[in-house]
Design a protein around this motif. Structure first.
Motif, mmCIF file in Angstrom:
data_model
loop_
_atom_site.group_PDB
_atom_site.id
_atom_site.type_symbol
_atom_site.label_atom_id
_atom_site.label_comp_id
_atom_site.label_asym_id
_atom_site.label_seq_id
_atom_site.Cartn_x
_atom_site.Cartn_y
_atom_site.Cartn_z
ATOM 1 N N LEU A 294 0.857 -1.184 0.000
ATOM 2 C CA LEU A 294 0.000 0.000 0.000
ATOM 3 C C LEU A 294 0.896 1.238 0.000
ATOM 4 C CD1 LEU A 294 -2.231 -1.336 2.892
ATOM 5 C CD2 LEU A 294 -2.961 -1.193 0.507
ATOM 6 N N ILE A 295 0.709 2.130 -0.973
ATOM 7 C CA ILE A 295 1.570 3.307 -1.101
ATOM 8 C C ILE A 295 0.711 4.548 -0.912
ATOM 9 C CG2 ILE A 295 3.197 4.535 -2.588
ATOM 10 C CD1 ILE A 295 3.624 1.829 -4.059
ATOM 11 N N ALA A 296 0.947 5.267 0.200
ATOM 12 C CA ALA A 296 0.029 6.326 0.636
ATOM 13 C C ALA A 296 0.421 7.727 0.172
ATOM 14 C CB ALA A 296 -0.105 6.297 2.161
ATOM 15 N N GLY A 297 0.913 7.854 -1.057
ATOM 16 C CA GLY A 297 1.111 9.176 -1.635
ATOM 17 C C GLY A 297 2.452 9.824 -1.376
ATOM 18 N N ASP A 298 2.699 10.932 -2.092
ATOM 19 C CA ASP A 298 3.967 11.657 -2.082
ATOM 20 C C ASP A 298 5.138 10.746 -2.450
ATOM 21 O OD1 ASP A 298 2.811 14.078 -1.601
ATOM 22 O OD2 ASP A 298 3.760 14.427 0.341
#
Length: 283
Positions: A82-86
């Motif tokens: 899961l990659i939560a941005g930026d």
């Protein structure tokens, strides 16, 4: 005062200052910690391996810590990343990001959302989406995607950033009902407060069997303060709320806020070690 003691005192101060600089400029930045949690129905022996990445902040070069991060991820063999941005820094480019993702196993399921800095970077969001797709990573913009992981249906809702983008939760969950394993991926933890209000509104219009049942929410954005003291955080990013890092909420959706991996504004961390978060999700 004895000159000998003055020299000892000055020497001790110099060593302490050097230690602080070493920690801020090298240890906190280049050496990351792996945080591990057991979540879900802990009475179940069946577990999924989830990994949370946030705030990679790729700039112009692939630094050594990212190669080590890729190696660690490959060794973990997660069922879903899961990659939560930026992923990109506001001044960043695509090259180091592509170099990093090329090091990961291509059969490793990955899903990402944008953060505010992804919008500020030179590459467009469309180019970012295309780069993710090239490396086998889904990119969710107010969308929900179902995954089958070890025979279990896991649903992930990914929202657009609510600082630079346009978040539309209702659109994101259109056609989605009550799910046993529903995860939410957001960039800023403050966004969850808006989502909870929308969930309450939507559920009030649905039958109990069709009500949304988000179990966990995962976020980044705040970097754990990035530069802080143990009990004092002088500054957090815009729209951070009162969240710093770690677990929040005493009922579902339970919220985990990662300290993230990269840096922004200043190129160092202090008392906010970069992290990779590993979840044993009991299903």
């Amino acid at each position: 005062m004895n000159k000998k003691y003055i020299k000892w005192g000055l020497g001790a101060l110099a060593v302490a200052a050097a230690g602080v600089l070493l920690d801020a400029l090298v240890l906190e930045k280049y050496f990351f910690e792996v945080k591990t949690f057991d979540i879900g129905d802990k009475s179940s022996r069946k577990k999924l391996k989830l990994v949370l990445l946030a705030d990679l902040h790729f700039k112009h070069n692939m630094l050594p810590q990212y190669s080590k991060l890729a190696q660690t991820l490959n060794q973990m063999q997660p069922d879903l990343v899961l990659i939560a941005g930026d992923t990109l820094d506001s001044s960043g480019g695509m090259l180091p990001m592509e170099q990093f993702f090329s090091l990961l196993r291509q059969d490793m399921p990955k899903v990402a959302i944008p953060g505010n800095n992804d919008y500020k970077a030179d590459p467009s969001i469309q180019r970012l989406k295309e780069a993710y797709a090239k490396h086998g990573c889904d990119f969710l913009l107010n969308e929900t995607k179902a995954y089958t992981l070890k025979g279990e249906r896991v649903v992930v809702t990914g929202l657009d950033d609510f600082i630079q983008g346009e978040s539309h939760f209702k659109d994101a969950v259109e056609g989605i009902g009550k799910e046993a394993h529903h995860l939410l991926l957001i960039h800023s933890p403050l966004q969850l407060e808006l989502v909870q209000k929308e969930v309450e509104q939507l559920n009030s219009e649905r039958s109990p069997s069709d009500q949304l049942n988000i179990r966990y929410a995962f976020a980044g954005h705040n970097h754990g303060g990035q530069v802080r003291l143990p009990s004092y955080v002088p500054k957090l990013p815009r729209k951070s709320g009162d969240y710093i890092n770690g677990w929040y909420k005493d009922r579902s959706p339970y919220l985990y806020v990662s300290k993230g991996f990269g840096t922004s504004a200043v190129p160092f961390r202090f008392f906010a070690r970069a992290e990779l978060t590993f979840f044993h999700y009991h299903v």
